[in-house]
Design an enzyme around this catalytic site. Structure first.
Site, PDB file in Angstrom:
ATOM      1  N   ASN A 154       0.808  -1.232   0.000  1.00  0.00           N
ATOM      2  CA  ASN A 154       0.000   0.000   0.000  1.00  0.00           C
ATOM      3  C   ASN A 154       0.840   1.279   0.000  1.00  0.00           C
ATOM      4  O   ASN A 154       0.430   2.281  -0.576  1.00  0.00           O
ATOM      5  CB  ASN A 154      -1.038  -0.008   1.129  1.00  0.00           C
ATOM      6  CG  ASN A 154      -0.447  -0.105   2.504  1.00  0.00           C
ATOM      7  OD1 ASN A 154       0.733  -0.435   2.661  1.00  0.00           O
ATOM      8  ND2 ASN A 154      -1.243   0.171   3.514  1.00  0.00           N
ATOM      9  N   GLU A 209       4.636  -3.741  12.410  1.00  0.00           N
ATOM     10  CA  GLU A 209       3.671  -2.671  12.091  1.00  0.00           C
ATOM     11  C   GLU A 209       2.487  -3.357  11.428  1.00  0.00           C
ATOM     12  O   GLU A 209       2.549  -3.733  10.267  1.00  0.00           O
ATOM     13  CB  GLU A 209       4.307  -1.639  11.144  1.00  0.00           C
ATOM     14  CG  GLU A 209       5.477  -0.887  11.741  1.00  0.00           C
ATOM     15  CD  GLU A 209       5.058   0.120  12.796  1.00  0.00           C
ATOM     16  OE1 GLU A 209       3.847   0.382  12.947  1.00  0.00           O
ATOM     17  OE2 GLU A 209       5.950   0.639  13.492  1.00  0.00           O
ATOM     18  N   CYS A 212      -3.252   1.584   6.835  1.00  0.00           N
ATOM     19  CA  CYS A 212      -3.457   1.060   8.185  1.00  0.00           C
ATOM     20  C   CYS A 212      -4.003   2.160   9.099  1.00  0.00           C
ATOM     21  O   CYS A 212      -4.639   1.880  10.105  1.00  0.00           O
ATOM     22  CB  CYS A 212      -2.143   0.535   8.740  1.00  0.00           C
ATOM     23  SG  CYS A 212      -0.816   1.740   8.577  1.00  0.00           S
ATOM     24  N   GLU A 226       8.485   3.069  14.386  1.00  0.00           N
ATOM     25  CA  GLU A 226       9.324   3.417  13.237  1.00  0.00           C
ATOM     26  C   GLU A 226       9.351   4.932  13.103  1.00  0.00           C
ATOM     27  O   GLU A 226       8.371   5.616  13.394  1.00  0.00           O
ATOM     28  CB  GLU A 226       8.760   2.784  11.961  1.00  0.00           C
ATOM     29  CG  GLU A 226       8.934   1.282  11.965  1.00  0.00           C
ATOM     30  CD  GLU A 226       8.632   0.628  10.624  1.00  0.00           C
ATOM     31  OE1 GLU A 226       7.698   1.074   9.940  1.00  0.00           O
ATOM     32  OE2 GLU A 226       9.335  -0.334  10.275  1.00  0.00           O
TER      33      GLU A 226
HETATM   34  P1  NAP Z   1       0.049  -8.939   4.181  1.00  0.00           P
HETATM   35  O1  NAP Z   1      -0.796  -9.845   3.379  1.00  0.00           O
HETATM   36  O2  NAP Z   1       0.244  -9.244   5.625  1.00  0.00           O
HETATM   37  O3  NAP Z   1       1.461  -8.882   3.428  1.00  0.00           O
HETATM   38  C1  NAP Z   1       2.494  -8.032   3.853  1.00  0.00           C
HETATM   39  C2  NAP Z   1       3.802  -8.591   3.341  1.00  0.00           C
HETATM   40  O4  NAP Z   1       4.053  -9.834   3.989  1.00  0.00           O
HETATM   41  C3  NAP Z   1       3.818  -8.882   1.848  1.00  0.00           C
HETATM   42  O5  NAP Z   1       5.115  -8.630   1.354  1.00  0.00           O
HETATM   43  C4  NAP Z   1       3.498 -10.361   1.804  1.00  0.00           C
HETATM   44  O6  NAP Z   1       3.870 -11.017   0.640  1.00  0.00           O
HETATM   45  C5  NAP Z   1       4.270 -10.844   3.016  1.00  0.00           C
HETATM   46  N1  NAP Z   1       3.833 -12.132   3.542  1.00  0.00           N
HETATM   47  C6  NAP Z   1       2.597 -12.668   3.545  1.00  0.00           C
HETATM   48  N2  NAP Z   1       2.614 -13.878   4.140  1.00  0.00           N
HETATM   49  C7  NAP Z   1       3.889 -14.104   4.524  1.00  0.00           C
HETATM   50  C8  NAP Z   1       4.539 -15.185   5.190  1.00  0.00           C
HETATM   51  N3  NAP Z   1       3.886 -16.264   5.587  1.00  0.00           N
HETATM   52  N4  NAP Z   1       5.874 -15.080   5.411  1.00  0.00           N
HETATM   53  C9  NAP Z   1       6.551 -13.985   5.013  1.00  0.00           C
HETATM   54  N5  NAP Z   1       5.989 -12.940   4.380  1.00  0.00           N
HETATM   55  C10 NAP Z   1       4.668 -12.992   4.143  1.00  0.00           C
HETATM   56  O7  NAP Z   1      -0.474  -7.439   4.123  1.00  0.00           O
HETATM   57  P2  NAP Z   1      -0.863  -6.585   2.847  1.00  0.00           P
HETATM   58  O8  NAP Z   1      -2.204  -6.996   2.399  1.00  0.00           O
HETATM   59  O9  NAP Z   1       0.247  -6.598   1.847  1.00  0.00           O
HETATM   60  O10 NAP Z   1      -0.876  -5.114   3.478  1.00  0.00           O
HETATM   61  C11 NAP Z   1      -1.975  -4.607   4.116  1.00  0.00           C
HETATM   62  C12 NAP Z   1      -1.843  -4.755   5.621  1.00  0.00           C
HETATM   63  O11 NAP Z   1      -0.684  -4.058   6.059  1.00  0.00           O
HETATM   64  C13 NAP Z   1      -3.002  -4.126   6.354  1.00  0.00           C
HETATM   65  O12 NAP Z   1      -3.392  -4.953   7.412  1.00  0.00           O
HETATM   66  C14 NAP Z   1      -2.414  -2.819   6.877  1.00  0.00           C
HETATM   67  O13 NAP Z   1      -3.070  -2.301   7.988  1.00  0.00           O
HETATM   68  C15 NAP Z   1      -1.024  -3.216   7.162  1.00  0.00           C
HETATM   69  N6  NAP Z   1      -0.150  -2.036   7.215  1.00  0.00           N
HETATM   70  C16 NAP Z   1       0.314  -1.625   8.434  1.00  0.00           C
HETATM   71  C17 NAP Z   1       1.108  -0.508   8.505  1.00  0.00           C
HETATM   72  C18 NAP Z   1       1.629  -0.035   9.830  1.00  0.00           C
HETATM   73  O14 NAP Z   1       2.581   0.739   9.826  1.00  0.00           O
HETATM   74  N7  NAP Z   1       1.062  -0.461  10.946  1.00  0.00           N
HETATM   75  C19 NAP Z   1       1.449   0.206   7.357  1.00  0.00           C
HETATM   76  C20 NAP Z   1       0.955  -0.241   6.126  1.00  0.00           C
HETATM   77  C21 NAP Z   1       0.152  -1.379   6.077  1.00  0.00           C
HETATM   78  P3  NAP Z   1       2.738 -11.822  -0.204  1.00  0.00           P
HETATM   79  O15 NAP Z   1       1.732 -10.790  -0.605  1.00  0.00           O
HETATM   80  O16 NAP Z   1       3.465 -12.432  -1.336  1.00  0.00           O
HETATM   81  O17 NAP Z   1       2.105 -12.838   0.673  1.00  0.00           O
END
Ligand code: NAP
Length: 489
Positions: A162, A261, A295, A469
């Site tokens: 994102n 995060e 997020c 962060e």
């Molecule tokens: P996600 O599905 O958790 O994926 C995040 C990253 O983790 C991607 O690079 C993903 O790659 C990888 N990943 C997934 N499963 C994994 C595993 N088993 N082992 C290692 N890596 C793995 O999240 P998203 O849909 O990309 O992002 C949205 C989420 O991020 C939302 O929940 C949002 O709130 C959160 N977010 C939080 C912050 C913060 O600072 N708190 C900031 C931005 C976003 P793959 O897609 O290939 O699985």
């Protein structure tokens, strides 16, 4: 409108291989995966699809580079970051276009993100030369305590789609500043921005192996062996809480340092004494940044019963007026969602809320056109039983609920496993402070709908994460404290 050939030339010029030990290399088996433009659903290009073997090679490169990088003079590391900061600004137009093409956000937002992302490099360049220790006389006078800070070691940095650039610099900036080498694994939807960042860091003088990037569709298969190996000493992850939990379990085995995060479920609270127009503008900012795919997005909007009708009408008018379209087109304020699955989830959540008794003021219908667009939507009378009260919507949907008392709205706001950020609008200073202190979140916006700032500590409590962060403590996540006891004769 940006010319087609410019879009093409930016994609053609972007690196598409893995970046390991300072070299651009294909994935071991020559595998690639397609990167799509979410505003058309069409393929932009193919990038290398790393295997576990490639991941291991990247971690070996990071581990090999670690001893020398740890003792690089802090000023040298700061200079690398400063050069990269300037290069990002010099290339802001092409970097922004690349990001818009792979992620969908409007060009103006992409430019904003590049500037925001670059700012982390400048912030941590300034921190690199201020890593301090201490000297203390032991209470019995018989020894001296020397306290120093050292890099944690090779770090695995996993980022979401994102904010493809800012979530990278927010991690690699402090890693470089602290003297940690890293392997970055970006999300497969948006690998191009991170590869472009690797090229910039390389040009800025990052030593070979100090930063490595592996793009892959096999996230778990590639990163689990790195975590199990014991050679990575730190995991910094930004993504969903569900994946964060799984990674924490994996890290427990090696007792690895982690920064998490994770997801959010922000409440946006409007008290009756608030400046209502400012609150509406704040709600649009808190909801519509990144089309709601943030997020920090306002996920539950609580408005005092005395002002909710006026607030809802004004918000619906503003949301309905936001131009939706391809992010590369002039004047567009709302781009597509990242993919079909993301849009389907938003639509399910809206249908569920309507079944629970919510009403649509604007939006709510999936358009029949290419790309993963969803219209800015305002719902009222959203009850606590609706799923969107408890899950991240991650889309341009603003759900409103009326409240009567401060106690009632505080209880509702805190009734979630998440605790990243909340927002409060009121002109009563005592109430603002009282409510901000009582909200269970790592961050609170008072009369502002955006809290993210490189110089402020960003992070959550509860299931929203561990660590911070940015800000003055962001570098601590990549440092260990060592105490050296010196006996006095
Ligand atoms: P996600 O599905 O958790 O994926 C995040 C990253 O983790 C991607 O690079 C993903 O790659 C990888 N990943 C997934 N499963 C994994 C595993 N088993 N082992 C290692 N890596 C793995 O999240 P998203 O849909 O990309 O992002 C949205 C989420 O991020 C939302 O929940 C949002 O709130 C959160 N977010 C939080 C912050 C913060 O600072 N708190 C900031 C931005 C976003 P793959 O897609 O290939 O699985």
């Amino acid at each position: 409108m940006i010319e087609q050939h410019t879009e093409r030339s930016v994609v053609e010029a972007a690196p598409k291989q893995l970046f390991i030990a300072g070299a651009w290399v294909d994935a071991a088996a020559g595998a690639t995966f397609d990167v799509l433009d979410p505003s058309t659903g069409e393929v932009l290009c193919a990038v290398a699809d790393a295997s576990p073997t490639d991941g291991t090679a990247a971690l070996e490169a990071a581990a090999a580079a670690q001893p020398a990088f740890a003792v690089t003079p802090p000023r040298e590391r700061a200079d690398i970051l400063t050069r990269a900061f300037h290069l990002m600004h010099e290339r802001i137009d092409s970097l922004a276009l690349l990001m818009t093409l792979e992620m969908g956000k409007p060009l103006a937002e992409s430019r904003g993100e590049i500037a925001y992302a670059a700012e982390f490099l400048r912030h941590f360049a300034e921190e690199a030369v201020r890593i301090n220790g201490g000297y203390q006389v032991a209470p019995n006078g018989n020894a001296r305590f020397l306290v120093t800070r050292q890099p944690v070691g090779p770090s695995l940095l996993i980022t979401p789609w994102n904010f493809p650039m800012a979530m990278g610099t927010r991690k690699v900036g402090p890693a470089i500043a602290a003297g940690c080498t890293s392997v970055i694994k970006p999300a497969p939807q948006t690998p191009l921005s991170m590869l472009a960042l690797a090229a910039i860091l390389h040009e800025a003088g990052v030593p070979d192996g100090a930063v490595n990037v592996v793009t892959t569709t096999r996230a778990g298969e590639v990163t689990a062996p790195m975590i199990r190996s014991g050679r990575a000493r730190k995991l910094s992850f930004t993504g969903s809480t569900a994946v964060g939990r799984r990674l924490l379990e994996q890290c427990a085995d090696q007792v690895m340092r982690t920064s998490m995060e994770l997801g959010g479920n922000a409440a946006f609270i409007v008290f009756p004494d608030a400046d209502l127009d400012a609150a509406v503008d704040g709600a649009v900012a808190a909801k519509m940044r990144n089309s709601g795919e943030a997020c920090t997005a306002a996920n539950r909007i609580y408005v005092h019963v005395d002002v909710i009708d006026e607030f809802a009408a004004k918000l619906a008018r503003k949301m309905a007026a936001l131009p939706v379209g391809r992010g590369v087109n002039d004047g567009v304020r709302v781009g597509p969602l990242i993919d079909a699955a993301a849009r389907q989830k938003v639509q399910w959540l809206v249908e569920d809320a309507l079944r629970c008794g919510a009403k649509v003021l604007t939006g709510g219908e999936v358009p029949d056109e290419p790309g993963y667009f969803y219209p800015p939507t305002v719902l009222t009378d959203v009850p606590e039983t609706a799923r969107m009260r408890h899950e991240e919507i991650f889309g341009p949907v603003a759900p409103l609920t009326a409240f009567t008392t401060e106690e009632e709205v505080l209880a509702a706001a805190n009734d979630t496993e998440y605790g990243l950020v909340n927002y409060v609008y009121t002109n009563d200073l005592s109430r603002a402070l009282r409510v901000a202190e009582a909200l269970e979140s790592g961050m609170v916006g008072v009369n502002q709908g955006v809290v993210s700032h490189p110089a402020a500590p960003f992070g959550g409590v509860k299931a929203s994460g561990l660590g911070r962060e940015g800000g003055p403590t962001g570098i601590d996540e990549f440092l260990e404290t060592k105490y050296i006891g010196i006996a006095m004769a």
